[in-house]
Write an enzyme that holds these catalytic residues in place. Structure first.
Site, mmCIF file in Angstrom:
data_model
loop_
_atom_site.group_PDB
_atom_site.id
_atom_site.type_symbol
_atom_site.label_atom_id
_atom_site.label_comp_id
_atom_site.label_asym_id
_atom_site.label_seq_id
_atom_site.Cartn_x
_atom_site.Cartn_y
_atom_site.Cartn_z
ATOM 1 N N ALA A 75 0.835 -1.202 0.000
ATOM 2 C CA ALA A 75 0.000 0.000 0.000
ATOM 3 C C ALA A 75 0.872 1.256 0.000
ATOM 4 C CB ALA A 75 -0.913 0.006 1.217
ATOM 5 N N GLY A 123 1.180 -5.434 1.133
ATOM 6 C CA GLY A 123 0.127 -5.821 0.208
ATOM 7 C C GLY A 123 0.651 -6.523 -1.026
ATOM 8 N N GLU A 126 1.024 -9.963 -0.002
ATOM 9 C CA GLU A 126 -0.295 -10.566 0.159
ATOM 10 C C GLU A 126 -0.879 -10.983 -1.193
ATOM 11 O OE1 GLU A 126 -2.797 -9.606 3.638
ATOM 12 O OE2 GLU A 126 -2.040 -7.572 3.333
ATOM 13 N N GLU A 146 3.980 -5.067 8.197
ATOM 14 C CA GLU A 146 2.933 -4.220 8.779
ATOM 15 C C GLU A 146 3.087 -4.070 10.282
ATOM 16 O OE1 GLU A 146 1.006 -5.643 4.925
ATOM 17 O OE2 GLU A 146 2.472 -6.361 6.381
#
Length: 276
Positions: A75, A123, A126, A146
């Site tokens: 992100a 992300g 992910e 994170e």
């Protein structure tokens, strides 16, 4: 002009689309100065591209990769920080449940291969956990950092990691936030193949071509069976669901007839775009 039956959605901010082989879509994240970090606008582009890809009959498999030294840094943390400021509208915070499902939570119909050319963080990592196959450059690194930023990897990877690598390895990966090498990810079973840096996209294309030469209906049905087994608790119920839906639709289609006829006639099948 795209070699597809329908026009792809516009991708002015983040993605570049190309078609490196028949029935294969290559999606390139293209913000190299920002390590291909994903803004909200970029995520909306992703959402529209994956929906179009599933519906486009001329495509069977997609590849996602990044431009530059990163696959994706995740992100856009600058945008996230701004969205958390006191004068920002709380409804627009990046951490809120989005109106779209990112690639890290995509269900979809058709397979996506990750060609991990470099850093895959947050992300971006992910995304990889939810891809159907993963090819990684030998110098690629993966992390869910994170926890080091006061955030949590809530984009869908945590329960999926449990299914793929088990509780203890998933806990080590997610709770420490440490960098993991491509070779270690290969040993854990998340990466299918590790290759030299300059070969990662070409190797992913080879996998894609092996898939794309098969029946478009059978690809969708087979992937559905695999996904049901991965995402649901009961193995036998996963088989039943696939039989009742995708396989029933496959048996009503043209490609099963063509595949069986081509086998009998000792020739290559001529597939039609899937209607599943």
């Amino acid at each position: 002009m795209a070699p597809t039956e329908t026009t792809p959605p516009p991708t002015p901010n983040f993605l570049r689309l190309s078609y490196p082989a028949p029935r294969v879509l290559l999606v390139r994240m293209d913000r190299p100065k920002d390590l291909n970090a994903m803004s909200t606008a970029g995520q909306w582009e992703m959402d529209s591209v994956w929906k179009w890809f599933d519906l486009e009959p001329s495509l069977s498999v997609a590849i996602i990769t990044g431009t530059g030294r990163a696959f994706s840094a995740g992100a856009d943390l600058k945008e996230w920080s701004n969205s958390m400021s006191g004068d920002a509208d709380p409804k627009n915070r990046m951490g809120n449940a989005p109106a779209f499902k990112p690639l890290s939570r995509r269900l979809g119909k058709k397979p996506v291969i990750a060609a991990v050319n470099g850093l895959a963080m947050g992300g971006g990592c992910e995304f990889i956990v939810n891809c159907d196959l993963v090819v990684a450059a030998e110098d690629a690194h993966f992390a869910l950092p994170e926890v080091k930023r006061g955030i949590a990897a809530i984009g869908g990877s945590l329960p999926r990691l449990i299914r793929t690598i088990g509780l203890q390895r998933a806990s080590e990966f997610a709770l420490t936030g440490r960098n993991v090498t491509a070779q270690e990810m290969y040993q854990w079973g998340i990466v299918n193949k590790v290759v030299p840096q300059g070969q990662v996209v070409q190797e992913a294309i080879k996998f894609a071509e092996l898939i794309a030469k098969n029946s478009p209906d059978a690809i969708i049905c087979t992937r559905a069976g695999l996904r049901q087994g991965w995402e649901t608790a009961s193995v036998e119920r996963a088989v039943e669901w696939t039989l009742e839906k995708e396989f029933a639709e496959l048996q009503r289609g043209e490609n099963i007839l063509e595949g069986l006829k081509a086998f009998s006639e000792k020739r290559e099948p001529q597939w039609k775009g899937s209607k599943l």
